[in-house]
Design a protein around this motif. Structure first.
Motif, PDB file in Angstrom:
ATOM      1  N   VAL A  83     -81.060 -78.576  61.483  1.00 18.47           N
ATOM      2  CA  VAL A  83     -82.368 -77.954  61.683  1.00 18.47           C
ATOM      3  C   VAL A  83     -83.302 -78.978  62.314  1.00 18.47           C
ATOM      4  N   ILE A  84     -84.497 -78.538  62.683  1.00 23.97           N
ATOM      5  CA  ILE A  84     -85.452 -79.466  63.286  1.00 23.97           C
ATOM      6  C   ILE A  84     -85.950 -80.455  62.227  1.00 23.97           C
ATOM      7  N   ASP A  85     -86.315 -81.634  62.659  1.00 26.27           N
ATOM      8  CA  ASP A  85     -86.764 -82.695  61.753  1.00 26.27           C
ATOM      9  C   ASP A  85     -88.188 -82.399  61.284  1.00 26.27           C
ATOM     10  N   PRO A  86     -88.419 -82.186  59.983  1.00 30.17           N
ATOM     11  CA  PRO A  86     -89.777 -81.850  59.509  1.00 30.17           C
ATOM     12  C   PRO A  86     -90.754 -83.021  59.619  1.00 30.17           C
ATOM     13  N   THR A  87     -90.233 -84.235  59.733  1.00 31.76           N
ATOM     14  CA  THR A  87     -91.132 -85.394  59.872  1.00 31.76           C
ATOM     15  C   THR A  87     -91.525 -85.632  61.319  1.00 31.76           C
ATOM     16  N   ASN A  88     -90.942 -84.864  62.238  1.00 32.73           N
ATOM     17  CA  ASN A  88     -91.261 -84.992  63.660  1.00 32.73           C
ATOM     18  C   ASN A  88     -92.288 -83.915  64.016  1.00 32.73           C
ATOM     19  N   ALA A  89     -93.547 -84.293  64.085  1.00 33.68           N
ATOM     20  CA  ALA A  89     -94.617 -83.322  64.329  1.00 33.68           C
ATOM     21  C   ALA A  89     -94.471 -82.646  65.685  1.00 33.68           C
ATOM     22  N   GLU A  90     -93.981 -83.401  66.661  1.00 33.39           N
ATOM     23  CA  GLU A  90     -93.874 -82.848  68.009  1.00 33.39           C
ATOM     24  C   GLU A  90     -92.874 -81.697  68.076  1.00 33.39           C
ATOM     25  N   VAL A  91     -91.694 -81.879  67.478  1.00 28.00           N
ATOM     26  CA  VAL A  91     -90.689 -80.818  67.550  1.00 28.00           C
ATOM     27  C   VAL A  91     -91.115 -79.624  66.697  1.00 28.00           C
ATOM     28  N   CYS A  92     -91.819 -79.876  65.595  1.00 30.37           N
ATOM     29  CA  CYS A  92     -92.313 -78.768  64.769  1.00 30.37           C
ATOM     30  C   CYS A  92     -93.351 -77.948  65.523  1.00 30.37           C
ATOM     31  N   GLU A  93     -94.234 -78.613  66.254  1.00 34.97           N
ATOM     32  CA  GLU A  93     -95.228 -77.910  67.057  1.00 34.97           C
ATOM     33  C   GLU A  93     -94.567 -77.154  68.197  1.00 34.97           C
ATOM     34  N   THR A  94     -93.579 -77.766  68.833  1.00 30.84           N
ATOM     35  CA  THR A  94     -92.865 -77.096  69.930  1.00 30.84           C
ATOM     36  C   THR A  94     -92.185 -75.826  69.440  1.00 30.84           C
ATOM     37  N   TYR A  95     -91.552 -75.913  68.286  1.00 31.95           N
ATOM     38  CA  TYR A  95     -90.857 -74.744  67.735  1.00 31.95           C
ATOM     39  C   TYR A  95     -91.842 -73.642  67.362  1.00 31.95           C
ATOM     40  N   ALA A  96     -92.940 -74.010  66.690  1.00 34.53           N
ATOM     41  CA  ALA A  96     -93.937 -73.019  66.299  1.00 34.53           C
ATOM     42  C   ALA A  96     -94.568 -72.359  67.521  1.00 34.53           C
ATOM     43  N   HIS A  97     -94.848 -73.172  68.551  1.00 35.20           N
ATOM     44  CA  HIS A  97     -95.439 -72.623  69.773  1.00 35.20           C
ATOM     45  C   HIS A  97     -94.478 -71.645  70.437  1.00 35.20           C
ATOM     46  N   TYR A  98     -93.207 -71.973  70.452  1.00 38.19           N
ATOM     47  CA  TYR A  98     -92.217 -71.075  71.041  1.00 38.19           C
ATOM     48  C   TYR A  98     -92.164 -69.750  70.285  1.00 38.19           C
ATOM     49  N   ARG A  99     -92.153 -69.805  68.969  1.00 38.41           N
ATOM     50  CA  ARG A  99     -92.095 -68.574  68.183  1.00 38.41           C
ATOM     51  C   ARG A  99     -93.360 -67.735  68.367  1.00 38.41           C
ATOM     52  N   ARG A 100     -94.525 -68.395  68.447  1.00 37.53           N
ATOM     53  CA  ARG A 100     -95.778 -67.649  68.666  1.00 37.53           C
ATOM     54  C   ARG A 100     -95.827 -67.038  70.058  1.00 37.53           C
ATOM     55  N   SER A 101     -95.234 -67.703  71.030  1.00 46.80           N
ATOM     56  CA  SER A 101     -95.259 -67.177  72.392  1.00 46.80           C
ATOM     57  C   SER A 101     -94.465 -65.882  72.509  1.00 46.80           C
ATOM     58  N   LEU A 102     -93.478 -65.709  71.644  1.00 53.01           N
ATOM     59  CA  LEU A 102     -92.698 -64.470  71.650  1.00 53.01           C
ATOM     60  C   LEU A 102     -93.426 -63.354  70.924  1.00 53.01           C
ATOM     61  N   SER A 103     -94.077 -63.713  69.820  1.00 57.62           N
ATOM     62  CA  SER A 103     -94.852 -62.725  69.065  1.00 57.62           C
ATOM     63  C   SER A 103     -95.804 -63.460  68.140  1.00 57.62           C
ATOM     64  N   ASP A 104     -97.077 -63.119  68.242  1.00 57.95           N
ATOM     65  CA  ASP A 104     -98.082 -63.758  67.384  1.00 57.95           C
ATOM     66  C   ASP A 104     -98.263 -63.006  66.075  1.00 57.95           C
ATOM     67  N   ALA A 105     -97.537 -61.894  65.918  1.00 59.84           N
ATOM     68  CA  ALA A 105     -97.635 -61.104  64.684  1.00 59.84           C
ATOM     69  C   ALA A 105     -96.735 -61.719  63.619  1.00 59.84           C
ATOM     70  N   PRO A 106     -96.966 -61.414  62.354  1.00 59.17           N
ATOM     71  CA  PRO A 106     -96.090 -61.908  61.286  1.00 59.17           C
ATOM     72  C   PRO A 106     -94.655 -61.430  61.493  1.00 59.17           C
ATOM     73  N   ASP A 107     -93.699 -62.278  61.149  1.00 59.05           N
ATOM     74  CA  ASP A 107     -92.299 -61.893  61.305  1.00 59.05           C
ATOM     75  C   ASP A 107     -91.818 -61.142  60.066  1.00 59.05           C
ATOM     76  N   GLY A 108     -90.497 -61.058  59.882  1.00 57.38           N
ATOM     77  CA  GLY A 108     -89.937 -60.296  58.764  1.00 57.38           C
ATOM     78  C   GLY A 108     -90.294 -60.841  57.406  1.00 57.38           C
ATOM     79  N   THR A 109     -90.728 -62.097  57.340  1.00 57.84           N
ATOM     80  CA  THR A 109     -91.134 -62.684  56.045  1.00 57.84           C
ATOM     81  C   THR A 109     -92.580 -62.385  55.717  1.00 57.84           C
ATOM     82  N   GLY A 110     -93.335 -61.838  56.688  1.00 60.23           N
ATOM     83  CA  GLY A 110     -94.742 -61.561  56.479  1.00 60.23           C
ATOM     84  C   GLY A 110     -95.655 -62.720  56.838  1.00 60.23           C
ATOM     85  N   GLU A 111     -95.124 -63.793  57.426  1.00 60.61           N
ATOM     86  CA  GLU A 111     -95.921 -64.969  57.789  1.00 60.61           C
ATOM     87  C   GLU A 111     -95.927 -65.166  59.296  1.00 60.61           C
TER      88      GLU A 111
END
Length: 346
Positions: free
Chosen positions: A176-204
């Motif tokens: 999985v992505i390294d949680p201590t690496n802020a850059e990769v965490c931001e990149t992943y979150a930005h990618y997921r938001r770019s696909l859909s800014d609405a809550p996913d199946g978990t409600g978040e």
């Protein structure tokens, strides 16, 4: 009369090709008829003539039969010579060619079968069914993806439970992505938001902080399950780069998913695609930063891990939590680790 002429027209060509046989057949009929006529009808001299005719016709019939046999043998001689010389002499070479053709056909069939076993899944139901078939009786599981939410919610608990029931060894490799690496965490979150800014199946919704917590939760879940099942061989590696794919590979099947919950691709074990993806996952895992799971005995976790236990675990393994995290954040990580919500649940 017309029927007789039509019958004669059909019989004439056959009689011309088989003249000796036709004559012999005709004479045989005549001799048979003469032999059936009583001698009293011909008288004494007629009876002698009758016997002479029958004897002469019989000899003629034998001569015609012998002629037909000799003629057929002469016709067959060139064919026999061809078979015994040319055809049989070239038989080994032809058999070799047949073997080559069989090998080519078998290889082509195997390649086509491999292509047919790589197929696209087009619905949540198909993807869920493929995952269920992959988990069934498996002894190994490899995962590579973002933060491992579905892994924590479904795959890891069910695979461990199934292995525990039959006391079977289970090998799991997680990247999985390294949680201590802020850059990769931001990149992943930005990618997921770019696909859909609405809550996913978990409600978040996806944020950098959520990506970090999800990855921490996967590490915590690995330690928690390892401490409770002695036949579980689990390893976790942390990647400094993200991927848009999620690989799930069991002993029988590969499933590659994307962010679209209704689209995935699957391949069975033994196929070209499965074997190459297996190699890719192994090499990727070896190059990523390894989490020291062998230290699972040094920081025991309760059935409901406390805040202090979680904090001590991450400090001990060299993956410290951010200093800004408070008790609420640690509880959130523990909840995600052991009570993850299935993001693909209907």
């Amino acid at each position: 009369m017309s029927r007789f002429m039509s019958a004669w027209s059909r019989a004439a060509p056959w009689a011309a090709k088989n003249a000796d046989g036709a004559i012999a057949l005709t004479l045989a009929i005549v001799v048979g008829v003469l032999g059936l006529i009583p001698e009293e009808i011909f008288g004494k001299e007629g009876a002698e003539v009758q016997q002479q005719l029958v004897s002469a016709a019989t000899l003629l019939i034998l001569a015609l039969v012998a002629t037909a046999l000799l003629r057929d043998r002469l016709r067959q001689a060139p064919v026999e010579r061809t078979i015994t010389s040319g055809a049989l002499a070239g038989l080994p070479e032809r058999l070799d060619r047949l073997d080559q053709i069989d090998t080519l056909v078998a290889g082509t069939r195997k390649a086509l079968d491999a292509l047919q076993l790589v197929r696209v899944l087009g619905s949540r139901q198909e993807i869920a069914q493929a995952h269920a078939e992959a988990r069934k009786d498996t002894t190994r599981w490899s995962f590579k993806g973002g933060t491992g939410t579905y892994l924590r919610a479904v795959i890891l608990p069910e695979c461990v439970a199934a292995s525990r029931r039959v006391k079977r060894h289970l090998t799991v490799r997680v990247e999985v992505i390294d949680p201590t690496n802020a850059e990769v965490c931001e990149t992943y979150a930005h990618y997921r938001r770019s696909l859909s800014d609405a809550p996913d199946g978990t409600g978040e919704r996806w944020t950098t902080d959520r990506a970090r917590k999800e990855s921490y939760a996967t590490i915590l879940a690995a330690f928690w399950h390892r401490q409770r099942y002695g036949l579980l061989d689990i390893g976790v590696a942390l990647s400094a780069t993200m991927t848009t794919f999620r690989w799930d590979l069991s002993a029988t099947r590969l499933i590659m998913t994307v962010e679209d919950p209704n689209r995935a691709m699957t391949a069975l074990s033994g196929t070209f695609y499965y074997e190459n993806c297996d190699t890719e996952l192994r090499l990727s895992f070896e190059q990523a930063r390894r989490v020291p799971l062998e230290m699972y005995k040094k920081v025991p976790l309760s059935d409901e891990p406390t805040v202090e236990e979680v904090q001590e675990l991450f400090e001990h393994i060299g993956v410290p939590l951010p200093r800004s995290y408070n008790e609420h954040d640690v509880v959130d990580i523990a909840r995600k680790a052991l009570r993850a919500v299935n993001p693909y649940a209907p």
